[in-house]
Design an enzyme around this catalytic site. Sequence first.
Site, PDB file in Angstrom:
ATOM      1  N   THR A  13      60.908  18.377  79.099  1.00 58.00           N
ATOM      2  CA  THR A  13      62.327  18.614  78.849  1.00 58.00           C
ATOM      3  C   THR A  13      62.993  17.400  78.204  1.00 58.00           C
ATOM      4  O   THR A  13      63.651  17.513  77.166  1.00 58.00           O
ATOM      5  CB  THR A  13      63.048  18.908  80.196  1.00 58.00           C
ATOM      6  OG1 THR A  13      62.272  19.874  80.894  1.00 58.00           O
ATOM      7  CG2 THR A  13      64.430  19.423  79.967  1.00 58.00           C
ATOM      8  N   GLY A 134      71.507  10.700  85.050  1.00 57.70           N
ATOM      9  CA  GLY A 134      71.301  11.232  83.692  1.00 57.70           C
ATOM     10  C   GLY A 134      72.181  10.637  82.609  1.00 57.70           C
ATOM     11  O   GLY A 134      72.005   9.491  82.217  1.00 57.70           O
ATOM     12  N   ILE A 136      75.229   9.630  82.545  1.00 58.81           N
ATOM     13  CA  ILE A 136      76.308   8.691  82.883  1.00 58.81           C
ATOM     14  C   ILE A 136      75.796   7.257  82.736  1.00 58.81           C
ATOM     15  O   ILE A 136      74.809   6.898  83.380  1.00 58.81           O
ATOM     16  CB  ILE A 136      76.784   8.883  84.345  1.00 58.81           C
ATOM     17  CG1 ILE A 136      77.070  10.356  84.643  1.00 58.81           C
ATOM     18  CG2 ILE A 136      77.994   8.016  84.619  1.00 58.81           C
ATOM     19  CD1 ILE A 136      77.395  10.639  86.111  1.00 58.81           C
ATOM     20  N   LYS A 205      67.593   6.818  93.754  1.00 58.43           N
ATOM     21  CA  LYS A 205      68.652   6.379  92.834  1.00 58.43           C
ATOM     22  C   LYS A 205      69.576   5.365  93.499  1.00 58.43           C
ATOM     23  O   LYS A 205      70.022   4.406  92.869  1.00 58.43           O
ATOM     24  CB  LYS A 205      69.429   7.589  92.335  1.00 58.43           C
ATOM     25  CG  LYS A 205      68.559   8.501  91.459  1.00 58.43           C
ATOM     26  CD  LYS A 205      69.207   9.860  91.269  1.00 58.43           C
ATOM     27  CE  LYS A 205      68.328  10.787  90.442  1.00 58.43           C
ATOM     28  NZ  LYS A 205      68.775  12.195  90.551  1.00 58.43           N
TER      29      LYS A 205
END
Lengths: 430, 430
Positions: A13, A134, A136, A205
């Site tokens: 992707t 992602g 940001i 994260k």
Amino acid sequence: MKEIKVGLCGLGTVGTGVVNLLKNHKEEIKHKLGCEIVIKKVLVNNLHKQRDIAIDREWLTNNPDELVNNPDIDVIVEVMGGIEDTNLLLEQAVKNKKHIVTANKDLMAVHGQRLLRLAKENHCDIFYDASVAGGIPILRSLSDGLASDRIQKIMGIVNGTTNYILTKMTDEKLPFEPVLKEAQELGFAEADPTSDVEGLDAARKMTLLANLAFKMEIGLDDVEVSGISEISQEDITFANSLGYTIKLIGIASINRGKVEVSVEPTLLPHDHPLAQVKNEYNAVYVYGEAVGETMFYGPGAGSMPTATAVVSDLMEVIKNIRLGISGNSYISPQYETQLKQNTEKYTKYFIRMAVDDEAGTFQKITNVFSDQQVSFAKILQLPSNEKETAEIVMVTHQISKQQLLSSIENLYGLSVVNKIISYYRVDGEE
Amino acid sequence: MKEIKVGLCGLGTVGTGVVNLLKNHKEEIKHKLGCEIVIKKVLVNNLHKQRDIAIDREWLTNNPDELVNNPDIDVIVEVMGGIEDTNLLLEQAVKNKKHIVTANKDLMAVHGQRLLRLAKENHCDIFYDASVAGGIPILRSLSDGLASDRIQKIMGIVNGTTNYILTKMTDEKLPFEPVLKEAQELGFAEADPTSDVEGLDAARKMTLLANLAFKMEIGLDDVEVSGISEISQEDITFANSLGYTIKLIGIASINRGKVEVSVEPTLLPHDHPLAQVKNEYNAVYVYGEAVGETMFYGPGAGSMPTATAVVSDLMEVIKNIRLGISGNSYISPQYETQLKQNTEKYTKYFIRMAVDDEAGTFQKITNVFSDQQVSFAKILQLPSNEKETAEIVMVTHQISKQQLLSSIENLYGLSVVNKIISYYRVDGEE
């Protein structure tokens, strides 16, 4: 230097997004960099798979050596995932003086600090902004835009799957299981959703955010994690009636040099900026000593958003190559990691319990809390569905985690308390 | 190089914040930069004024030459405001190879492009992130974090005063005048509030954002501006009942190479991220072709938030000095500025009018709109306070500004239309 040559690891992707973005925005990127970006090799598992992208078959290889040991390649863009094998591959690349851009939070949460140091020794850059939230640009904002400030607290909705599920559970009053199933059908949740649903993805994260913000080396094991699979529709309804929205929030905070990093369901006042982040969106709320409250909002995943972060990082790598300043961006940790103990972790809690509906129950319960110096901001007592029992929902004032755990232990010693149904952190209000 | 010497122009709210931040975060800043920042001179109007800050009297001067022509000073930090005189001062500084950090949007909106070019010629940096949305690192996010993307639209709440006033008007159902007065008393509005209230301050910031996002040279004169002083409590109530919040929104958008920049009261759906930005907070919503929706939220003004942006910029300047790469950050405009005509500006509109309450009125009005191919998403008709009149509130589908203006002109030709009370842009929904 007319062009920079890239080896792309992975054509899923995000990899497909990267190829498309480099193609579609070619002119602008060239204007900004003063040179072209050329993909030389693409590492894939299956050379013969049909792909939804026009790509030169010559680029494809299933041999990593053709990328990491290829003297022709300047930068490795890693978007294939995996931890140990991928780490070996990136280590080899760095030893061969190749710069790295990666979207791999799993790897960075485990091997990040060592890889960053290795890169610095080899005068290479590693950028990994795509690995957190992602599209940001949050890692850059922490390291550059807020560079002058002292970050005190980060609260993040950094997992889109769980935020999508909680949004649906809240807005459509549905239980967890069918919403998860719908999310899987729509592609917002994986076939095996454990890592998302149980908070591990968010924990990775948060580790990356906390290390950057607090200039420490906080490991994944230092993060307390609980997920959303136990949240019930009743929890959501009670929280709502008390003015709160339940979100899966990653928290990283520092007080007097001691840190706390956790991922857990958290009640936020409805008007808190994070409470209004819906569906699969991500947002990172940053509280800095000088700047105060800021928030960064955007898509946390997806082909093109993540590709935007990857290619922006790639452009930074290339700018550094052209200016001859590669390997300067990593700053070694300034402080020793010191974790808060339970007696030092302060917050408010929402506590929900099933009790016998008889005279004196409430007094017994409040006595337990008084013994621990726990006082309350909000209390709600309701008849329960079961006969002769009631439900009590309480929101405490600021207490330590130790006070919470001791109170709960002592509550279980009371015969009138049938069950502590749930307890959650409450944050984001004075 | 053991230290970098700074000349600070201005010791007001922001200047004081800068001095405090450099002092309070000295160790962290030194760790990040590998050198110290030393203030050498501070330019002030009044040498003898009593100040709330411990500062060496020796630093103070009222002679700009001691800063801009001082061979000892490496960087000028300009936080004193003013346009023409300040511009001359900064030009002189740049000619003397001094780098600039400024929080001066007024100056940058007027002289920014020329000053940036002059700096590049002199191998100097100019950073001005503090000039837009205070503590929010939005200029960096556009130029670095979203570097790989093609920005298509920016919507910004970039003026805290007007957002504060509109929030109070909405939440407390008060009219404009008393809320403005309260804002002035609380220090959220200036004694002369014109520049804020009429949208000029926001227009300056939108110019800076648009130029960076679209790589053009859009001037302040290219921005259509209208402020909030004409917004009535009834407008807010009607908008609310149709599902919208009124905000003063700066919009910059591009389609097929043509841009539109405006500042105007705009209706946003209640659940739009910008609709939920309250009080004096700022937020910039950025729509990128690849990344999709992102938003950057934080304090738009104030001593420490703005100082955070100034000092973060200063650290970037110093990093560049130490790496020997000053003067590389400015990218000259890539495209010629092309402005959209009214026939090319598309949006939805909220239109509110007072009409005669008699048979056939509604048909006459809809005929006017039909003639202009304007159709509606929402219509509300209500009896008005005045006898034999009614109020009609309509929200159109997407139409051009030309269609709007022609319709309004033709409505005034109808005897049944007494007044077009207000019309506002509607944005942020499909």
